[in-house]
Design an enzyme around this catalytic site. Structure first.
Site, PDB file in Angstrom:
ATOM      1  N   CYS A  25      10.216   9.118  -2.120  1.00  0.00           N
ATOM      2  CA  CYS A  25       9.771   7.754  -1.839  1.00  0.00           C
ATOM      3  C   CYS A  25      10.407   7.167  -0.585  1.00  0.00           C
ATOM      4  O   CYS A  25      10.012   6.093  -0.139  1.00  0.00           O
ATOM      5  CB  CYS A  25      10.048   6.858  -3.041  1.00  0.00           C
ATOM      6  SG  CYS A  25       8.973   7.219  -4.451  1.00  0.00           S
ATOM      7  N   ASP A  62       2.668  -2.856  -9.211  1.00  0.00           N
ATOM      8  CA  ASP A  62       2.825  -1.410  -9.274  1.00  0.00           C
ATOM      9  C   ASP A  62       1.507  -0.666  -9.407  1.00  0.00           C
ATOM     10  O   ASP A  62       1.402   0.491  -9.002  1.00  0.00           O
ATOM     11  CB  ASP A  62       3.737  -1.045 -10.449  1.00  0.00           C
ATOM     12  CG  ASP A  62       5.144  -1.575 -10.248  1.00  0.00           C
ATOM     13  OD1 ASP A  62       5.844  -1.058  -9.368  1.00  0.00           O
ATOM     14  OD2 ASP A  62       5.534  -2.517 -10.950  1.00  0.00           O
ATOM     15  N   ASP A  79       0.288   8.095  -6.592  1.00  0.00           N
ATOM     16  CA  ASP A  79       1.545   8.241  -5.854  1.00  0.00           C
ATOM     17  C   ASP A  79       1.749   9.713  -5.524  1.00  0.00           C
ATOM     18  O   ASP A  79       1.548  10.572  -6.376  1.00  0.00           O
ATOM     19  CB  ASP A  79       2.725   7.726  -6.684  1.00  0.00           C
ATOM     20  CG  ASP A  79       3.870   7.228  -5.799  1.00  0.00           C
ATOM     21  OD1 ASP A  79       4.191   7.929  -4.820  1.00  0.00           O
ATOM     22  OD2 ASP A  79       4.427   6.158  -6.091  1.00  0.00           O
ATOM     23  N   HIS A 151      -7.378  17.352  -6.365  1.00  0.00           N
ATOM     24  CA  HIS A 151      -7.876  17.598  -5.014  1.00  0.00           C
ATOM     25  C   HIS A 151      -6.767  18.219  -4.178  1.00  0.00           C
ATOM     26  O   HIS A 151      -5.593  17.874  -4.332  1.00  0.00           O
ATOM     27  CB  HIS A 151      -8.337  16.286  -4.371  1.00  0.00           C
ATOM     28  CG  HIS A 151      -9.011  16.454  -3.051  1.00  0.00           C
ATOM     29  ND1 HIS A 151     -10.198  17.135  -2.906  1.00  0.00           N
ATOM     30  CD2 HIS A 151      -8.669  16.043  -1.806  1.00  0.00           C
ATOM     31  CE1 HIS A 151     -10.564  17.130  -1.630  1.00  0.00           C
ATOM     32  NE2 HIS A 151      -9.648  16.476  -0.949  1.00  0.00           N
TER      33      HIS A 151
END
Length: 341
Positions: A25, A62, A79, A151
């Site tokens: 992150c 979020d 994410d 994907h």
């Protein structure tokens, strides 16, 4: 340690963190730049759209939440990020736990997830990608969440994460704009993950406690918060504790007083700051929150740790929850959105 089996292909050893410009992150676009980028993108309800959008982009929450009927809201989030550790299996577990966390941070339960994989197919062997996907699948299984396809893209940098859909009761959502003065602040996981990940990237040292923290789901903390009647929460990830607390206080129209002595840290975090293992993302976090935060009572080392870019961090809850230390409280709005003592 599984490194011999998981990080070698033929006679070559692979350290995944060396194939990315940053890690986890900490690779997020800086919060100030991100807010400027998306400002003005909150549009009117599209004609023919089903349900009511109850949580969108307005407060920087979020995840998105749509009320489908009186007792059910759909939660959607995604994410993904570059490798935060060298072991692909651990990276997959961490990335999956981190993606699922956004659903837990809204007080929901994940139902189905899709893999998002970017892979340098001519640089890294696919067996490492398989290990990454296996780690993600195991975490989804532990969460009781279906994992169904996804994907993939040929990309110069490896990246992995999930798109997650979950559900919650619309009247019991946890949101970052529902904080009220007088509520205590609880934190379900220790800080310091970012500096240890930066140290790992530089030295290849493995920090078992940090991996344990990052792969621990926030499901129990979320259920405890909802059961305790909490309505305000967020998870602490790339913007650091100070950044996410600032966003929560700003959205709720209050200020937060943080007791720096009550904040827990992973072992070795403070020593890693002293040794200089601080990511650029953490430095940018601190630069962003300084104008909104009174840091006069703490030293620079503590300020850096409080702004440390976390990966798969804990829930920050306006309320008391079992097993989570109280690290501060919300107070009436003052000059600063956050005051650190």
């Amino acid at each position: 340690m599984r490194a011999e089996r998981r990080r070698h292909h033929g006679d070559m050893a692979y350290r995944l963190t060396q194939y990315a410009h940053g890690g986890g992150c900490a690779c997020k676009i800086p919060p100030g730049e991100l807010e400027e980028m998306v400002s003005g993108l909150t549009g009117a309800r599209p004609e023919g759209a089903e349900g009511e959008l109850v949580v969108g982009l307005d407060a920087g929450d979020d995840a998105a939440a749509v009320r489908l009927r009186g007792d059910q809201a759909l939660i959607a989030t995604t994410d993904f990020f570059t490798p935060v550790v060298d072991d692909p299996y651990d990276w997959g577990r961490i990335a999956a736990a981190n993606a699922l966390s956004d659903v837990y941070a809204m007080g929901g339960a994940p139902v189905v997830a899709l893999n998002l994989l970017c892979w340098p197919r001519e640089t890294l062997p696919f067996e490492l990608a398989t290990e990454t996907l296996r780690g993600g699948a195991e975490v989804c299984a532990a969460a009781g969440c279906h994992l169904a396809g996804g994907h993939s893209v040929d990309d110069p940098e490896p990246k992995y994460g999930l798109a997650v859909t979950g559900t919650a009761h619309p009247d019991r959502l946890l949101r970052n704009d529902a904080g009220r003065a007088g509520q205590p602040l609880s934190l379900s996981k220790p800080l310091g993950i970012g500096v240890l990940n930066t140290r790992h990237k530089a030295t290849a040292e493995r920090f078992a406690e940090a991996i344990e923290v990052m792969t621990t789901l926030n499901d129990r903390a979320a259920r405890a918060a909802v059961a305790a009647g909490a309505r305000c929460a967020t998870d602490v990830t790339g913007f650091g504790l100070l950044g996410h607390l600032h966003k929560l206080a700003r959205a709720s129209g209050v200020s937060a007083v943080l007791d720096s002595a009550a904040v827990p840290y992973v072992a070795g975090a403070r020593e890693s700051v002293r040794a200089g293992f601080v990511s650029g993302g953490t430095r940018r976090n601190l630069d962003w929150v300084r104008p909104h935060t009174d840091l006069s009572a703490v030293d620079e080392e503590t300020a850096v740790l409080l702004a440390d870019a976390q990966t798969s961090g804990g829930l920050l809850v306006a309320g008391e929850i079992p097993g989570a230390p109280v690290i501060g409280e919300l107070v009436p709005r003052g000059e600063h959105s956050v005051v650190v003592r």
